[in-house]
Motif scaffolding. Structure first.
Motif, PDB file in Angstrom:
ATOM      1  N   ARG A   1       0.835  -1.210   0.000  1.00 46.84           N
ATOM      2  CA  ARG A   1       0.000   0.000   0.000  1.00 46.84           C
ATOM      3  C   ARG A   1       0.866   1.255   0.000  1.00 46.84           C
ATOM      4  O   ARG A   1       0.567   2.241  -0.691  1.00 46.84           O
ATOM      5  N   GLU A   2       1.958   1.218   0.764  1.00 44.44           N
ATOM      6  CA  GLU A   2       2.860   2.373   0.814  1.00 44.44           C
ATOM      7  C   GLU A   2       3.473   2.642  -0.553  1.00 44.44           C
ATOM      8  O   GLU A   2       3.542   3.798  -1.004  1.00 44.44           O
TER       9      GLU A   2
ATOM     10  N   ALA B   1       2.219   1.712  -3.447  1.00 42.93           N
ATOM     11  CA  ALA B   1       1.167   2.120  -4.386  1.00 42.93           C
ATOM     12  C   ALA B   1       0.897   3.617  -4.286  1.00 42.93           C
ATOM     13  O   ALA B   1       0.726   4.303  -5.309  1.00 42.93           O
ATOM     14  N   LYS B   2       0.869   4.143  -3.070  1.00 42.75           N
ATOM     15  CA  LYS B   2       0.656   5.585  -2.905  1.00 42.75           C
ATOM     16  C   LYS B   2       1.800   6.376  -3.523  1.00 42.75           C
ATOM     17  O   LYS B   2       1.577   7.392  -4.204  1.00 42.75           O
ATOM     18  N   ALA B   3       3.026   5.925  -3.273  1.00 37.35           N
ATOM     19  CA  ALA B   3       4.180   6.635  -3.829  1.00 37.35           C
ATOM     20  C   ALA B   3       4.177   6.573  -5.351  1.00 37.35           C
ATOM     21  O   ALA B   3       4.507   7.558  -6.032  1.00 37.35           O
TER      22      ALA B   3
ATOM     23  N   THR C   1       1.307  10.634 -11.283  1.00 39.27           N
ATOM     24  CA  THR C   1       0.538  11.872 -11.457  1.00 39.27           C
ATOM     25  C   THR C   1       1.458  13.042 -11.749  1.00 39.27           C
ATOM     26  O   THR C   1       1.214  13.846 -12.666  1.00 39.27           O
TER      27      THR C   1
ATOM     28  N   ASP D   1       1.488   6.218  -7.302  1.00 36.51           N
ATOM     29  CA  ASP D   1       0.412   7.089  -7.792  1.00 36.51           C
ATOM     30  C   ASP D   1       0.871   8.537  -7.838  1.00 36.51           C
ATOM     31  O   ASP D   1       0.625   9.259  -8.818  1.00 36.51           O
ATOM     32  N   ALA D   2       1.538   8.965  -6.767  1.00 36.20           N
ATOM     33  CA  ALA D   2       2.013  10.344  -6.728  1.00 36.20           C
ATOM     34  C   ALA D   2       3.059  10.591  -7.806  1.00 36.20           C
ATOM     35  O   ALA D   2       3.048  11.632  -8.484  1.00 36.20           O
TER      36      ALA D   2
END
Length: 361
Positions: A287-288, A290-292, A298, A294-295
């Protein structure tokens, strides 16, 4: 000449009366020493040096002692190397001769004595290994021959050569079976259970015997227990190795995340998921990451758009392509890459000399 006339009757008299003949040494110790040096006979040089009176003030004698010490050390190393070469070729007798020659020159050499002792031990172990192999080979051969002779005699009971060979094999089987029984018992005492089972199995196959059967059952039971212990130890070792590898992967993942190397972090996480697929920590790291990602995607998409609008299409294309390793299935990312590639292709067609350019009238 006068001395010779005096000695001849004396020698004749000694010979006639049965006494031993006295050999007269015609050279002095110094002369014998020079002859030994000329021949390079280090052993004789050492022997003569011990008979000469000590004279510490004689520079020639001191130089000779220094030379003798260097020559002995050189001979020691030469004999060690020569013996090692013989041992590599399993020339045991020649190796011992090299050690003996070295010890004749340098009798106080602990290195030569230790090397000779090791070589003798290796030779005995090698001989024992060969004798074990020979006995096992004899057992296997007899175990194959006995039933074969029996089959031939059933087909032709009157064949005298086979009858004789079968009787000889039966006689040999008893001797070999006894040797195999003793080998198996000795192997059990030394905890060599694989050898014990093989030797006792052959012994029992050649000549069934209650003692051999009991020993075989005991060896097989011990071997089963040993194999179970080895399997558990191997499994524990594998688990420890996996635990160590998992810790390394965790550390690599954390290092990649701190360095902002998200592609490397993704590779380490994939390896972690294979090692610990149901681990809660791995799910948290996923999850960690995946967030990184995504950022990063983007931000990269927006950076590429600005470059694209500024006419820096190659730079925009490179930016978007670098994001593919993080999100290879991102639909917008692939669409941006396709559009940039088409734009670059159109620009190349418009360049002078390009495939779509037209010549001036």
């Amino acid at each position: 000449m006068t001395l010779l006339r005096t000695l001849v009757p004396l020698l004749l008299a000694l010979g006639l009366t049965g006494c031993a003949i006295v050999l007269i040494q015609p050279y002095s110790p110094e002369q014998r020493l020079q002859l030994a040096l000329q021949r390079g006979d280090i052993v004789l040089v050492r022997e003569i040096m011990t008979t000469l009176p000590a004279n510490e003030d004689d520079p020639d004698r001191a130089a000779l002692r220094a030379w003798l010490e260097r020559a002995e050390r050189h001979m020691e190393q030469a004999m060690l190397m020569q013996a090692a070469g013989h041992l590599r070729r399993e020339q045991w007798t020649q190796a011992q001769a090299s050690y003996d020659h070295g010890l004749a020159v340098r009798p106080d050499s602990e290195i030569l004595r230790a090397a000779r002792a090791r070589a003798l031990k290796e030779q005995q172990e090698h001989l024992q290994h060969l004798r074990v192999r020979l006995l096992l080979s004899q057992g296997r051969a007899l175990a194959s021959l006995k039933p074969l002779y029996a089959q031939i005699l059933r087909a032709d009971p009157d064949d005298p050569s086979v009858q004789q060979a079968s009787a000889q094999a039966q006689q040999d089987a008893g001797q070999v079976a006894e040797g195999l029984l003793q080998l198996g018992l000795s192997a059990m005492d030394e905890a060599d259970l694989a050898l014990a089972v093989e030797a006792l199995s052959l012994s029992q196959a050649l000549v069934p015997d209650p003692a051999a059967e009991a020993a075989l059952q005991s060896a097989q039971a011990a071997q089963t227990r040993q194999q179970a212990l080895e399997r558990r130890a191997h499994q524990a070792q594998l688990q420890a190795q996996w635990a160590q590898r998992t810790q390394v992967l965790f550390s690599n993942f954390e290092g990649a995340m701190e360095a902002g190397d998200l592609p490397a972090a993704r590779r380490h996480l994939l390896a972690l998921e294979q090692a610990q697929p149901r681990d809660a920590t791995v799910r948290r790291l996923r999850r960690e990451l995946a967030k990184a990602v995504d950022a990063e995607v983007t931000l990269g998409l927006e950076t590429g758009r600005r470059l694209y609008l500024d006419g820096k299409i190659p730079e925009a294309l490179e930016t978007w392509r670098n994001l593919l390793e993080l999100r290879p299935d991102h639909p917008d990312l692939q669409a941006h890459i396709n559009r940039a590639e088409r734009a670059l292709e159109s620009l190349r067609r418009l360049e002078p000399g390009g495939p779509g350019a037209t010549g001036t009238p």
